[in-house]
Design an enzyme around this catalytic site. Structure first.
Site, PDB file in Angstrom:
ATOM      1  N   ASN A  11      38.335  48.213  54.952  1.00  0.00           N
ATOM      2  CA  ASN A  11      37.083  47.538  55.310  1.00  0.00           C
ATOM      3  C   ASN A  11      37.385  46.549  56.432  1.00  0.00           C
ATOM      4  OD1 ASN A  11      34.697  46.137  55.436  1.00  0.00           O
ATOM      5  ND2 ASN A  11      34.885  45.203  53.398  1.00  0.00           N
ATOM      6  N   LYS A  13      35.376  44.821  58.072  1.00  0.00           N
ATOM      7  CA  LYS A  13      34.421  43.699  58.066  1.00  0.00           C
ATOM      8  C   LYS A  13      33.926  43.423  59.491  1.00  0.00           C
ATOM      9  CE  LYS A  13      36.789  41.914  54.038  1.00  0.00           C
ATOM     10  NZ  LYS A  13      36.927  40.832  53.091  1.00  0.00           N
ATOM     11  N   HIS A  96      29.199  45.107  48.261  1.00  0.00           N
ATOM     12  CA  HIS A  96      30.423  44.330  48.526  1.00  0.00           C
ATOM     13  C   HIS A  96      30.134  42.858  48.220  1.00  0.00           C
ATOM     14  CE1 HIS A  96      33.673  42.324  50.644  1.00  0.00           C
ATOM     15  NE2 HIS A  96      34.338  43.456  50.521  1.00  0.00           N
ATOM     16  N   GLU A  98      30.779  40.197  49.657  1.00  0.00           N
ATOM     17  CA  GLU A  98      30.277  39.367  50.758  1.00  0.00           C
ATOM     18  C   GLU A  98      28.783  39.614  50.992  1.00  0.00           C
ATOM     19  OE1 GLU A  98      33.412  40.532  53.397  1.00  0.00           O
ATOM     20  OE2 GLU A  98      34.795  39.409  52.129  1.00  0.00           O
ATOM     21  N   GLU A 168      36.559  44.454  42.541  1.00  0.00           N
ATOM     22  CA  GLU A 168      37.057  43.461  43.488  1.00  0.00           C
ATOM     23  C   GLU A 168      36.712  42.067  42.990  1.00  0.00           C
ATOM     24  OE1 GLU A 168      37.528  45.127  47.637  1.00  0.00           O
ATOM     25  OE2 GLU A 168      35.407  44.711  47.448  1.00  0.00           O
ATOM     26  N   GLY A 174      40.160  38.125  50.266  1.00  0.00           N
ATOM     27  CA  GLY A 174      40.419  37.336  51.464  1.00  0.00           C
ATOM     28  C   GLY A 174      41.073  35.998  51.181  1.00  0.00           C
ATOM     29  N   SER A 214      42.944  41.117  48.311  1.00  0.00           N
ATOM     30  CA  SER A 214      44.256  40.729  48.854  1.00  0.00           C
ATOM     31  C   SER A 214      45.347  41.760  48.563  1.00  0.00           C
ATOM     32  CB  SER A 214      44.656  39.342  48.353  1.00  0.00           C
ATOM     33  OG  SER A 214      43.713  38.373  48.789  1.00  0.00           O
TER      34      SER A 214
HETATM   35  C1  PEP Z   1      37.570  43.650  50.860  1.00  0.00           C
HETATM   36  O1  PEP Z   1      37.101  43.450  51.950  1.00  0.00           O
HETATM   37  O2  PEP Z   1      36.965  44.447  50.110  1.00  0.00           O
HETATM   38  C2  PEP Z   1      38.812  42.997  50.457  1.00  0.00           C
HETATM   39  C3  PEP Z   1      39.315  43.274  49.289  1.00  0.00           C
HETATM   40  O3  PEP Z   1      39.368  42.109  51.344  1.00  0.00           O
HETATM   41  P1  PEP Z   1      40.896  41.519  51.291  1.00  0.00           P
HETATM   42  O4  PEP Z   1      41.793  42.715  51.132  1.00  0.00           O
HETATM   43  O5  PEP Z   1      41.063  40.836  52.616  1.00  0.00           O
HETATM   44  O6  PEP Z   1      40.975  40.608  50.139  1.00  0.00           O
END
Ligand code: PEP
Length: 267
Positions: A11, A13, A96, A98, A168, A174, A214
């Site tokens: 992703n 983003k 997601h 976000e 997640e 992040g 992460s």
């Molecule tokens: C994500 O964008 O779904 C995500 C898990 O980001 P990160 O790996 O940066 O934590």
């Protein structure tokens, strides 16, 4: 041993430019030949067509980070399923964290998006996850399974082959903080159990559940060792081709010792 093929998504983003996105896609396409998992990249909307062109002829799938559930009309700024299909998208994210927590998407909107994607023959990755506050209040399972039930409301068993779930935990996205392999496996097992109740044991056994939060080359192999972890949804590390490619290899190498060495530099 599971027969589910792991799936790893990158992703991107709101990152990359046309130029860096193409370079990233080219590196992922070149480096992922022969990996034993499905690989998807999710570029920003403006670069979908260009990145799709770069991926042509490779096994890497083109994903979109979001969609709107209406087919067309006066919805300024939104992008329909048909538009995504038109530029070669085969997979789309819904819910997601976000989008839920920064943009304010509700469970109801997420469910509309899931159903629209499936009605339009796309594969959809439904993201689930609790905030730190919810976790500390002991509400992880309630929140995640609530999102699952809302997100899949009205989704027929026949469509479940095109649904991937991504657990997640919001506090791990992040932040550099990762769920432990035990945390991830516990949540994935609960999600799979709920799928058996919502559908049946066959759907539960066949549905892929990615972990996200992460994920890095230094922790992917240990996370992938969980029998209910079927790949990853990767944010930050998906912008670094070597890291992302290492993670795709680890998604199918569930022995934590097997892939540790090449990753020491990232630990
Ligand atoms: C994500 O964008 O779904 C995500 C898990 O980001 P990160 O790996 O940066 O934590």
């Amino acid at each position: 041993m599971s027969t589910r093929t792991p799936i790893v998504g990158g992703n991107w983003k709101m990152n990359t430019t046309a130029e860096t996105g193409v370079a990233l896609a080219r590196a992922v396409a070149a480096g992922s030949g022969g990996v034993a998992c499905e690989v998807v990249v999710y570029p920003p909307f403006p670069y979908l067509a260009t990145v799709g062109g770069t991926l042509a002829g490779s096994d890497v799938q083109l994903g979109a980070q979001d969609l709107y559930h209406e087919p067309n009309g006066a919805f300024t700024g939104e992008v329909s399923v048909e538009m995504l299909r038109d530029v070669g998208v085969t997979v789309v994210l819904a819910g997601h964290s976000e989008r839920r927590h920064v943009i304010g998407e509700t469970d109801d909107l997420v469910n509309r998006k899931v159903r629209a994607a499936l009605a339009g023959d796309l594969m959809v990755t439904l993201c689930l996850g609790e905030t730190l506050e919810q976790r500390e209040a002991g509400r992880t399972t309630d929140v995640v399974l609530g999102q699952l039930r809302h997100g899949l409301a009205g989704v027929a068993e026949a469509a479940m082959g095109r649904v991937v779930l991504a657990y997640e935990p919001v506090w791990a996205i992040g932040t550099g903080v990762t769920a432990t392999p035990d945390d991830a496996e516990t949540a994935h097992r609960a999600i799979r159990g709920a799928l058996a109740d919502l559908y049946n044991p066959q759907v539960a056994a066949a549905t892929r559940i990615q972990y996200g939060g992460s994920v890095k080359p230094g922790n992917a192999a240990a996370l992938a060792a969980g029998p209910n972890v079927d790949g990853f949804l990767v944010g930050g590390a998906s912008l670094v081709p070597d890291d992302f490619l290492a993670i795709t290899r680890m998604a199918t190498a569930p022995d934590p010792a097997a892939d540790r060495q090449p990753e020491a530099r990232n630990a």
